[in-house]
Motif scaffolding. Structure first.
Motif, PDB file in Angstrom:
ATOM      1  N   CYS A   1       0.733  -1.144  -0.002  1.00  0.00           N
ATOM      2  CA  CYS A   1       0.070  -0.085   0.019  1.00  0.00           C
ATOM      3  C   CYS A   1       0.948   1.156   0.168  1.00  0.00           C
ATOM      4  O   CYS A   1       0.549   2.158  -0.612  1.00  0.00           O
ATOM      5  CB  CYS A   1      -0.750  -0.030   0.882  1.00  0.00           C
ATOM      6  N   ARG A   2       2.085   1.156   0.728  1.00  0.00           N
ATOM      7  CA  ARG A   2       2.841   2.412   0.668  1.00  0.00           C
ATOM      8  C   ARG A   2       3.427   2.627  -0.596  1.00  0.00           C
ATOM      9  O   ARG A   2       3.677   3.885  -1.177  1.00  0.00           O
ATOM     10  CB  ARG A   2       3.975   2.095   1.605  1.00  0.00           C
ATOM     11  N   GLN A   3       3.820   1.361  -1.360  1.00  0.00           N
ATOM     12  CA  GLN A   3       4.237   1.553  -2.697  1.00  0.00           C
ATOM     13  C   GLN A   3       3.218   2.243  -3.701  1.00  0.00           C
ATOM     14  O   GLN A   3       3.495   2.969  -4.618  1.00  0.00           O
ATOM     15  CB  GLN A   3       4.844   0.291  -3.175  1.00  0.00           C
ATOM     16  N   LEU A   4       1.976   1.748  -3.640  1.00  0.00           N
ATOM     17  CA  LEU A   4       0.986   2.220  -4.276  1.00  0.00           C
ATOM     18  C   LEU A   4       0.693   3.767  -4.129  1.00  0.00           C
ATOM     19  O   LEU A   4       0.606   4.490  -5.009  1.00  0.00           O
ATOM     20  CB  LEU A   4      -0.259   1.356  -4.103  1.00  0.00           C
ATOM     21  N   ALA A   5       0.777   4.163  -2.642  1.00  0.00           N
ATOM     22  CA  ALA A   5       0.587   5.665  -2.722  1.00  0.00           C
ATOM     23  C   ALA A   5       1.730   6.273  -3.121  1.00  0.00           C
ATOM     24  O   ALA A   5       1.524   7.516  -3.674  1.00  0.00           O
ATOM     25  CB  ALA A   5       0.541   5.823  -0.929  1.00  0.00           C
TER      26      ALA A   5
ATOM     27  N   ARG B   1      -5.476   3.671   5.349  1.00  0.00           N
ATOM     28  CA  ARG B   1      -4.491   4.696   5.807  1.00  0.00           C
ATOM     29  C   ARG B   1      -3.502   5.381   4.674  1.00  0.00           C
ATOM     30  O   ARG B   1      -2.978   6.473   4.935  1.00  0.00           O
ATOM     31  CB  ARG B   1      -3.368   3.707   6.853  1.00  0.00           C
ATOM     32  N   TRP B   2      -3.391   4.592   3.810  1.00  0.00           N
ATOM     33  CA  TRP B   2      -2.316   5.041   2.683  1.00  0.00           C
ATOM     34  C   TRP B   2      -3.348   5.759   1.442  1.00  0.00           C
ATOM     35  O   TRP B   2      -2.873   6.046   0.327  1.00  0.00           O
ATOM     36  CB  TRP B   2      -1.605   4.104   2.056  1.00  0.00           C
ATOM     37  N   ASP B   3      -4.677   5.610   1.721  1.00  0.00           N
ATOM     38  CA  ASP B   3      -5.545   6.355   0.691  1.00  0.00           C
ATOM     39  C   ASP B   3      -5.472   5.684  -0.903  1.00  0.00           C
ATOM     40  O   ASP B   3      -5.211   6.343  -1.678  1.00  0.00           O
ATOM     41  CB  ASP B   3      -5.101   7.917   0.557  1.00  0.00           C
ATOM     42  N   VAL B   4      -5.262   4.371  -0.719  1.00  0.00           N
ATOM     43  CA  VAL B   4      -5.153   3.501  -1.976  1.00  0.00           C
ATOM     44  C   VAL B   4      -6.550   3.168  -2.447  1.00  0.00           C
ATOM     45  O   VAL B   4      -7.350   2.682  -1.617  1.00  0.00           O
ATOM     46  CB  VAL B   4      -4.100   2.296  -1.912  1.00  0.00           C
ATOM     47  N   ASP B   5      -6.794   3.604  -3.884  1.00  0.00           N
ATOM     48  CA  ASP B   5      -8.177   2.823  -4.537  1.00  0.00           C
ATOM     49  C   ASP B   5      -7.757   1.161  -4.210  1.00  0.00           C
ATOM     50  O   ASP B   5      -7.023   0.755  -4.816  1.00  0.00           O
ATOM     51  CB  ASP B   5      -7.976   3.262  -6.014  1.00  0.00           C
ATOM     52  N   PRO B   6      -8.976   0.744  -3.799  1.00  0.00           N
ATOM     53  CA  PRO B   6      -8.941  -0.828  -3.372  1.00  0.00           C
ATOM     54  C   PRO B   6      -8.702  -1.649  -4.674  1.00  0.00           C
ATOM     55  O   PRO B   6      -7.958  -2.539  -4.847  1.00  0.00           O
ATOM     56  CB  PRO B   6     -10.298  -1.190  -2.882  1.00  0.00           C
ATOM     57  N   SER B   7      -9.194  -1.018  -5.986  1.00  0.00           N
ATOM     58  CA  SER B   7      -9.158  -1.851  -7.283  1.00  0.00           C
ATOM     59  C   SER B   7      -7.608  -1.922  -7.581  1.00  0.00           C
ATOM     60  O   SER B   7      -7.210  -2.618  -8.713  1.00  0.00           O
ATOM     61  CB  SER B   7      -9.888  -1.157  -8.142  1.00  0.00           C
ATOM     62  N   ARG B   8      -6.821  -1.194  -7.112  1.00  0.00           N
ATOM     63  CA  ARG B   8      -4.944  -1.291  -7.280  1.00  0.00           C
ATOM     64  C   ARG B   8      -4.458  -2.338  -6.551  1.00  0.00           C
ATOM     65  O   ARG B   8      -3.428  -2.488  -6.825  1.00  0.00           O
ATOM     66  CB  ARG B   8      -4.478   0.208  -7.395  1.00  0.00           C
ATOM     67  N   LEU B   9      -5.258  -2.961  -5.723  1.00  0.00           N
ATOM     68  CA  LEU B   9      -4.615  -4.050  -5.077  1.00  0.00           C
ATOM     69  C   LEU B   9      -5.285  -5.341  -5.453  1.00  0.00           C
ATOM     70  O   LEU B   9      -6.541  -5.411  -5.651  1.00  0.00           O
ATOM     71  CB  LEU B   9      -4.876  -3.870  -3.718  1.00  0.00           C
ATOM     72  N   GLU B  10      -4.342  -6.360  -5.636  1.00  0.00           N
ATOM     73  CA  GLU B  10      -5.093  -7.820  -6.344  1.00  0.00           C
ATOM     74  C   GLU B  10      -4.303  -8.755  -5.013  1.00  0.00           C
ATOM     75  O   GLU B  10      -3.261  -8.728  -4.701  1.00  0.00           O
ATOM     76  CB  GLU B  10      -4.454  -7.891  -7.481  1.00  0.00           C
ATOM     77  N   LEU B  11      -5.340  -9.647  -4.705  1.00  0.00           N
ATOM     78  CA  LEU B  11      -4.699 -10.753  -3.717  1.00  0.00           C
ATOM     79  C   LEU B  11      -4.538 -12.039  -4.604  1.00  0.00           C
ATOM     80  O   LEU B  11      -5.531 -12.339  -5.303  1.00  0.00           O
ATOM     81  CB  LEU B  11      -5.554 -11.006  -2.597  1.00  0.00           C
TER      82      LEU B  11
END
Ligand code: C2E
Ligand code: CA
Ligand code: CA
Ligand code: CA
Length: 279
Positions: free
Chosen positions: A98-102, A138-148
């Motif tokens: 998430c930090r990286q995405l931010a 916390r890192w204000d990241v759009d959830p669609s930018r994370l994949e599990l």
């Protein structure tokens, strides 16, 4: 013969003890790795075959051990799963991603999605969904930018309440991917019952896709099946141009493998994307 048998036995148990000690030490060292700065994420690009651009990256954990050097995740992840430390690693990975995405949120990498790997054990903690949601907030990241990424086994063998966590995350926009598809379980029911965004065909099929008729047929059929279900497909372990052409011809969506790039540190990825390395 009796003497010999005993020596052999002793040799055997000592060998086993050494291995056990090594494992315990390594697992104990993970505590320090988590506290210090010995862990890092490397990122392996997934090439979008329709646009020719890097659409997403898989985060792969690296451990720079102070005395043992680079320890592979294939070695320490299974240990951490056994000892339960995997929960802490999972939290570390989610935060790092998430930090990286931010960090990438404005600039030429703002379109990238990061895929992180999760083991079944991480789902069992019961707090995975809330942890990941906290990270995103916390890192204000759009959830669609994370994949599990989870293996078939996890979808098939996890308890319903644990899978509910994945559904919850999917509902807020997090993408779900099936890792190592085709080598684990044979049930496909979860494809029907579960909101999956991406299916990753295991490297073992891709390796021989241009040499063996059966691997080619299976890969082609899996791509068609996924598309019929509205699921995107990625190929893992692409190492040759011939494999890449096969995948293009069969309308595979994403390609990942050493041909395109090894997993690399974030700054190297940034540099290479800026320089148009993948175009
Ligand atoms: P995986 O999720 O199936 O990851 C793909 C593995 O294949 C990676 O190994 C990657 O470096 C390697 N690979 C990628 N392209 C190629 C290729 O073209 N040819 C070949 N021969 N190999 C390729 P890595 O980084 O050593 O990771 C091994 C496994 O460790 C992963 O398999 C995953 O199951 C686990 N792992 C890695 N990072 C994490 C993490 O942050 N959390 C968890 N829970 N597991 C992780
Ligand atoms: Ca993976
Ligand atoms: Ca995989
Ligand atoms: Ca794997």
């Amino acid at each position: 013969a009796k003497e010999k048998g005993r020596d052999l036995y002793q040799f055997y148990t000592e060998g086993m003890q050494d291995r056990e000690v090594h494992r315990l030490e390594l697992d104990r060292d993970l505590d320090q790795a988590l506290a210090g700065d010995q862990l890092a994420l490397h990122f392996q690009p997934q090439l979008d075959l329709a646009t020719g651009q890097v659409g997403s990256v898989e985060a792969l954990i690296r451990w720079h051990h102070p005395t043992r050097g680079l320890v592979s995740p294939g070695e320490f992840i299974p240990l951490a799963e056994e000892s339960g430390r995997i929960a802490d690693i999972g939290r570390w990975v989610a935060i790092a991603a998430c930090r990286q995405l931010a960090k990438w949120s404005d600039g030429p990498l703002s379109h990238l999605r990061i895929a992180i790997n999760l083991s079944g054990r991480e789902l069992e903690t019961g707090t995975l969904a809330s942890q990941i949601r906290d990270c995103l907030t916390r890192w204000d990241v759009d959830p669609s930018r994370l994949e599990l990424e989870l293996t078939e086994e996890v979808f098939i063998a996890s308890r319903p309440e644990n899978l509910e966590q994945l559904r919850e995350l999917h509902d807020v926009g997090v993408h779900l991917a099936i890792d190592d598809f085709g080598v684990g379980y044979s049930s496909l029911a979860y494809l029907r019952d579960f909101p999956v965004n991406l299916l990753k065909i295991d490297r073992s099929f891709i390796t021989r896709v241009t040499d063996r008729h059966d691997d080619a047929v299976i890969t082609g059929a899996v791509i068609q099946l996924s598309h019929s279900l509205g699921i995107q497909v990625a190929a893992e372990g692409v190492e040759t141009e011939a494999q890449l052409s096969f995948l293009r011809n069969h309308h595979c969506d994403l390609a990942q493998g050493f041909l395109i790039s090894h997993p690399v540190p974030a700054d190297q990825l940034e540099r290479e994307i800026r320089q148009g390395h993948f175009e």
